[in-house]
Design a protein around this motif. Structure first.
Motif, PDB file in Angstrom:
ATOM      1  N   ARG A 156       1.111  -1.360  -0.291  1.00  0.00           N
ATOM      2  CA  ARG A 156       0.162  -0.163  -0.021  1.00  0.00           C
ATOM      3  C   ARG A 156       1.032   1.149   0.005  1.00  0.00           C
ATOM      4  N   MET A 157       2.020   1.379   0.618  1.00  0.00           N
ATOM      5  CA  MET A 157       2.913   2.458   0.516  1.00  0.00           C
ATOM      6  C   MET A 157       3.223   2.847  -0.620  1.00  0.00           C
ATOM      7  N   PHE A 158       3.593   1.228  -1.365  1.00  0.00           N
ATOM      8  CA  PHE A 158       3.479   1.727  -3.131  1.00  0.00           C
ATOM      9  C   PHE A 158       2.848   1.859  -3.538  1.00  0.00           C
ATOM     10  N   ILE A 181      12.938   1.316   2.885  1.00  0.00           N
ATOM     11  CA  ILE A 181      12.820   0.071   1.621  1.00  0.00           C
ATOM     12  C   ILE A 181      13.762  -0.237   0.711  1.00  0.00           C
ATOM     13  N   LEU A 182      13.960   0.797  -0.158  1.00  0.00           N
ATOM     14  CA  LEU A 182      14.453   0.450  -1.314  1.00  0.00           C
ATOM     15  C   LEU A 182      16.120   0.199  -0.755  1.00  0.00           C
ATOM     16  N   SER A 183      16.684   0.756   1.079  1.00  0.00           N
ATOM     17  CA  SER A 183      18.416   0.695   1.221  1.00  0.00           C
ATOM     18  C   SER A 183      17.906  -1.036   1.860  1.00  0.00           C
ATOM     19  N   ALA A 184      17.582  -1.530   2.561  1.00  0.00           N
ATOM     20  CA  ALA A 184      16.769  -2.466   2.989  1.00  0.00           C
ATOM     21  C   ALA A 184      16.822  -3.383   2.263  1.00  0.00           C
ATOM     22  N   CYS A 190      21.245   1.143  -0.337  1.00  0.00           N
ATOM     23  CA  CYS A 190      21.408   1.487   0.537  1.00  0.00           C
ATOM     24  C   CYS A 190      23.175   2.552   0.785  1.00  0.00           C
ATOM     25  N   SER A 191      24.113   2.391  -0.470  1.00  0.00           N
ATOM     26  CA  SER A 191      25.289   3.337  -0.645  1.00  0.00           C
ATOM     27  C   SER A 191      24.954   4.277  -1.283  1.00  0.00           C
TER      28      SER A 191
END
Length: 329
Positions: A156-158, A181-184, A190-191
């Motif tokens: 739902r967030m997306f 989310i993308l970093s996880a 993440c970098s």
């Protein structure tokens, strides 16, 4: 007679029974072989000047209570006076319970020399309680497991763009997403956000090498909200993205999916993909499909074009398998 005379080899969705000489028997039944949930048998019986080929599931509680509903193409290849291929028209959604449910009669077939039977499975279904049939190759997939374990709120967030804090632009438009989310999910993302890179400063990522639809579908996977058909449509793009952004579980899911439906139309593309992204199981399955199962003869023109541009190491691997197969014969 050797045990290999009754053994059926399988790969992906193809089963192949090789018989060196039909003249020595009037009836032969293969050992059971596994495809989908069921064990299967092939049998050959001489009838007048021809043959009768039967294909059926092994008698078991599973076959009785949940008989397979099969779609397949069967081919017989004779090697007397040159290679001759006979093809049965596609069998579509046929329920198989007994050994008489599928019988293929062949007239005036040579009974000496090598004989090969191919069963090319298109789909296998099982009946549900409501009477409908469901493909077993869509049940319990890694994609569906990913969706089941992902929290519904992430999807739902997306889809609803709830509190997005990063904008991703493609050639077809922009998409909102969440850094956390993308970093996880990706060490590469993440970098980007951890260090003082332009993506962190501008809160924007530009993705030039994926279409808008493909990247939106990729984010759907990242958020645990991908649909099966959407995954199949974009899985090659997903594989490239998984490799680029270091998402190992997605790369494995793509690898497993590409193993499931190798055929003459896609085998060369799959082989190139396997070599490029270092997918050894896919590479071995493609080469085995081409060489060991004889499909290399069905795509000679396409193979010529492929060999002109393919990597030398890949070409060497193909010819090594060819030589090994010839020695085995």
């Amino acid at each position: 007679m050797s045990e290999s005379a009754y053994r059926v080899e399988t790969t992906s969705r193809l089963a192949q029974w090789r018989i060196q000489n039909l003249a020595s028997c009037t009836y032969r039944k293969s050992d059971p072989f596994k495809m989908g949930k069921w064990n299967w048998h092939l049998s050959i019986e001489k009838k007048n000047q021809g043959l009768s080929i039967k294909f059926y599931p092994e008698i078991s509680n599973l076959a009785r209570d949940s008989p397979p509903i099969a779609s397949f193409v069967m081919r017989a290849v004779c090697f007397v006076g040159g290679r001759k291929t006979l093809t049965h028209t596609e069998v579509k959604d046929k329920q198989l319970k007994r050994n008489e449910d599928f019988v293929w009669g062949l007239d005036e077939v040579p009974l000496t020399g090598k004989f090969i039977i191919d069963v090319d499975f298109i789909d296998l279904k099982t009946s549900l309680d409501e009477g409908e049939a469901s493909s077993i190759w869509r049940e319990g997939s890694a994609v569906e497991q990913s969706n089941a374990t992902a929290l519904a709120t992430l999807g739902r967030m997306f889809t609803q763009g709830i509190h997005t804090d990063i904008t991703i632009t493609t050639s077809g438009g922009s998409i909102g997403a969440h850094r956390a989310i993308l970093s996880a999910r990706s060490p590469v993302f993440c970098s980007m956000f951890l260090y003082d890179l332009k993506e962190k400063q501008l809160s924007t990522i530009h993705i030039p090498d994926m279409t808008h639809d493909a990247f939106r579908a990729f984010l759907s996977y990242v958020y645990g909200n991908i649909q099966h058909e959407e995954f199949l449509t974009h899985r090659l793009a997903f594989l490239r993205a998984a490799d680029k952004y270091g998402i190992s579980d997605l790369k494995q899911v793509c690898h497993e999916s590409l193993l499931e439906d190798i055929d003459v139309k896609n085998v060369l593309e799959r082989l190139q993909t396997a070599h490029l992204y270092q997918l050894p199981d896919l590479k071995d399955s493609c080469i085995r499909y081409l060489v060991e199962f004889g499909k290399i003869y069905d795509i000679r023109d396409e193979l010529d074009d492929f060999l002109r541009s393919a990597d030398r190491d890949l070409i060497a691997d193909i010819f090594h398998e060819v030589l090994c197969t010839w020695k085995a014969f």
